[in-house]
Enzyme design. Structure first.
Site, PDB file in Angstrom:
ATOM      1  N   THR A   1       9.381  -8.685   6.217  1.00 17.38           N
ATOM      2  CA  THR A   1      10.050  -7.422   6.561  1.00 17.38           C
ATOM      3  C   THR A   1       9.004  -6.389   6.974  1.00 17.38           C
ATOM      4  O   THR A   1       7.899  -6.367   6.423  1.00 17.38           O
ATOM      5  CB  THR A   1      10.810  -6.896   5.328  1.00 17.38           C
ATOM      6  OG1 THR A   1      11.793  -7.862   4.966  1.00 17.38           O
ATOM      7  CG2 THR A   1      11.515  -5.567   5.614  1.00 17.38           C
ATOM      8  N   GLY A   2       9.371  -5.529   7.913  1.00 27.00           N
ATOM      9  CA  GLY A   2       8.487  -4.416   8.266  1.00 27.00           C
ATOM     10  C   GLY A   2       8.258  -4.330   9.764  1.00 27.00           C
ATOM     11  O   GLY A   2       8.745  -5.153  10.535  1.00 27.00           O
TER      12      GLY A   2
ATOM     13  N   GLU B   1      10.905 -10.674  -0.678  1.00 26.42           N
ATOM     14  CA  GLU B   1       9.668 -11.172  -0.050  1.00 26.42           C
ATOM     15  C   GLU B   1       8.959 -12.130  -0.998  1.00 26.42           C
ATOM     16  O   GLU B   1       8.488 -13.192  -0.591  1.00 26.42           O
ATOM     17  CB  GLU B   1       8.755 -10.001   0.312  1.00 26.42           C
ATOM     18  CG  GLU B   1       9.317  -9.161   1.456  1.00 26.42           C
ATOM     19  CD  GLU B   1       8.524  -7.902   1.763  1.00 26.42           C
ATOM     20  OE1 GLU B   1       8.721  -7.352   2.848  1.00 26.42           O
ATOM     21  OE2 GLU B   1       7.723  -7.459   0.925  1.00 26.42           O
TER      22      GLU B   1
ATOM     23  N   ASP C   1       0.920  -4.018   2.919  1.00 26.17           N
ATOM     24  CA  ASP C   1       0.451  -2.625   2.896  1.00 26.17           C
ATOM     25  C   ASP C   1      -1.052  -2.584   2.643  1.00 26.17           C
ATOM     26  O   ASP C   1      -1.737  -1.699   3.138  1.00 26.17           O
ATOM     27  CB  ASP C   1       1.217  -1.843   1.828  1.00 26.17           C
ATOM     28  CG  ASP C   1       2.704  -1.817   2.146  1.00 26.17           C
ATOM     29  OD1 ASP C   1       3.052  -1.339   3.233  1.00 26.17           O
ATOM     30  OD2 ASP C   1       3.497  -2.332   1.343  1.00 26.17           O
TER      31      ASP C   1
ATOM     32  N   THR D   1       5.473  -4.755  11.467  1.00 31.95           N
ATOM     33  CA  THR D   1       4.651  -5.841  12.022  1.00 31.95           C
ATOM     34  C   THR D   1       5.499  -7.107  12.166  1.00 31.95           C
ATOM     35  O   THR D   1       5.447  -7.794  13.193  1.00 31.95           O
ATOM     36  CB  THR D   1       3.422  -6.109  11.116  1.00 31.95           C
ATOM     37  OG1 THR D   1       2.826  -4.856  10.759  1.00 31.95           O
ATOM     38  CG2 THR D   1       2.403  -6.962  11.836  1.00 31.95           C
TER      39      THR D   1
ATOM     40  N   LYS E   1       2.478  -5.062  -1.455  1.00 31.33           N
ATOM     41  CA  LYS E   1       3.606  -5.112  -0.537  1.00 31.33           C
ATOM     42  C   LYS E   1       4.776  -4.315  -1.125  1.00 31.33           C
ATOM     43  O   LYS E   1       4.795  -4.003  -2.301  1.00 31.33           O
ATOM     44  CB  LYS E   1       4.041  -6.565  -0.306  1.00 31.33           C
ATOM     45  CG  LYS E   1       2.996  -7.364   0.454  1.00 31.33           C
ATOM     46  CD  LYS E   1       3.442  -8.777   0.788  1.00 31.33           C
ATOM     47  CE  LYS E   1       4.832  -8.861   1.324  1.00 31.33           C
ATOM     48  NZ  LYS E   1       5.103  -8.007   2.484  1.00 31.33           N
ATOM     49  N   GLY E   2       5.715  -3.989  -0.262  1.00 27.62           N
ATOM     50  CA  GLY E   2       6.901  -3.288  -0.729  1.00 27.62           C
ATOM     51  C   GLY E   2       7.088  -1.916  -0.119  1.00 27.62           C
ATOM     52  O   GLY E   2       8.026  -1.202  -0.473  1.00 27.62           O
ATOM     53  N   GLY E   3       6.204  -1.580   0.838  1.00 24.38           N
ATOM     54  CA  GLY E   3       6.378  -0.298   1.527  1.00 24.38           C
ATOM     55  C   GLY E   3       7.738  -0.191   2.191  1.00 24.38           C
ATOM     56  O   GLY E   3       8.275   0.906   2.367  1.00 24.38           O
ATOM     57  N   GLY E   4       8.317  -1.335   2.527  1.00 27.45           N
ATOM     58  CA  GLY E   4       9.649  -1.360   3.143  1.00 27.45           C
ATOM     59  C   GLY E   4      10.743  -1.662   2.126  1.00 27.45           C
ATOM     60  O   GLY E   4      11.882  -1.941   2.513  1.00 27.45           O
TER      61      GLY E   4
HETATM   62  C1  5RP Z   1       8.007  -4.457   3.227  1.00 23.37           C
HETATM   63  C2  5RP Z   1       6.589  -4.870   3.204  1.00 23.37           C
HETATM   64  C3  5RP Z   1       5.853  -4.820   4.489  1.00 23.37           C
HETATM   65  O1  5RP Z   1       5.314  -6.075   4.745  1.00 23.37           O
HETATM   66  C4  5RP Z   1       4.755  -3.814   4.390  1.00 23.37           C
HETATM   67  O2  5RP Z   1       5.306  -2.566   3.974  1.00 23.37           O
HETATM   68  C5  5RP Z   1       4.013  -3.624   5.723  1.00 23.37           C
HETATM   69  O3  5RP Z   1       4.888  -3.052   6.637  1.00 23.37           O
HETATM   70  P1  5RP Z   1       4.464  -2.691   8.119  1.00 23.37           P
HETATM   71  O4  5RP Z   1       4.271  -3.973   8.848  1.00 23.37           O
HETATM   72  O5  5RP Z   1       5.623  -1.877   8.635  1.00 23.37           O
HETATM   73  O6  5RP Z   1       3.195  -1.871   8.047  1.00 23.37           O
HETATM   74  O7  5RP Z   1       6.033  -5.245   2.203  1.00 23.37           O
HETATM   75  O8  5RP Z   1       8.572  -4.428   1.943  1.00 23.37           O
END
Ligand code: 5RP
Length: 223
Positions: A28-29, A103, A84, A31, A94-97
């Site tokens: 998720t995210g 995940e 992250d 990228t 991880k978990g910014g999203g």
């Molecule tokens: C989502 C995540 C993402 O992989 C993480 O936040 C990186 O996101 P991005 O690719 O938008 O920088 O752990 O829960």
């Protein structure tokens, strides 16, 4: 190159890890969104994907890529996801999203975790990025105090002025100020606290490969 262009680069580079005929695990995210867009070019070669969030599921389906339930797939050869933060051993935050729980579940059923990230995500030690922790709401206050004992400062993640509700119906605490010197021990310890759903340290499910987008191209790191 911009950060967005680096994300596109690693998203496309991840296609080399997708095996024709095999279901692929999808993170998720932003990228991973680049990876999903690139994966559309291989959709006739794979049965589909197991997804780690409602957002990725919607994007996969919109591109005509079938999505399987995690419970219906015994094992995945590869899981592709962003991070992250990632350190030189492949441990990640991880978990910014807010998708960390699913995940970690999909990562756990995959033989290989391929992390796709731009170079800003590479760190010497985990912890500068606020650590996402998915929690059962009734435990939030007590867990806040437990993180404060470790020196953390805790913020309940909100959306539109209300606590953010994850795909699993839970809340997210973002914890700053932690020293995560031993990610494996830290993850094991916090996992035992009642009310924790998932801690955003991925040490037990660390990356086996990282495709790192840099100004001089994609670097492949193996752990
Ligand atoms: C989502 C995540 C993402 O992989 C993480 O936040 C990186 O996101 P991005 O690719 O938008 O920088 O752990 O829960």
């Amino acid at each position: 190159m911009t950060q967005d262009e680096l994300k596109t680069l690693v998203g496309q580079a991840a296609l080399q890890y997708v095996t024709p005929g095999h279901i692929v695990g999808v993170g998720t995210g932003s990228t991973v969104n680049k990876f999903i867009d690139a994966l559309a070019s291989m959709k006739d070669q794979i049965p589909g994907a197991v997804s780690s969030s409602e957002a990725s599921t919607a994007r996969l389906k919109a591109l005509g890529i079938p999505v399987f339930a995690a419970n219906d797939v015994a094992e995945l050869s590869v899981y592709i996801d962003g991070a992250d933060e990632i350190d030189a051993q492949g441990h990640m935050i991880k978990g910014g999203g807010a998708a960390l729980t699913r995940e970690k579940i999909v990562a756990a059923q995959s033989r290989q975790f391929v992390c796709i990230a731009d170079e800003s995500k590479m760190v010497k030690a985990l912890g500068a990025f606020p650590l996402p922790v998915e929690v059962i709401p009734m435990a939030a206050a007590r867990l806040t105090r437990q993180f404060e004992v470790l020196g953390g400062r805790v913020h309940l993640r909100t959306k539109d002025g209300l606590p953010l509700v994850t795909d699993n119906g839970q809340h997210i605490l973002d914890v700053t100020g932690l020293q995560i010197a031993d990610p494996l021990a830290f993850e094991s310890e916090v996992n035992q606290w009642p009310g924790i759903v998932t801690v955003g340290v991925f040490a037990h499910q660390k990356a086996s490969v990282c495709l790192l987008g840099t100004s001089s191209g994609v670097k492949t790191l193996t752990f």
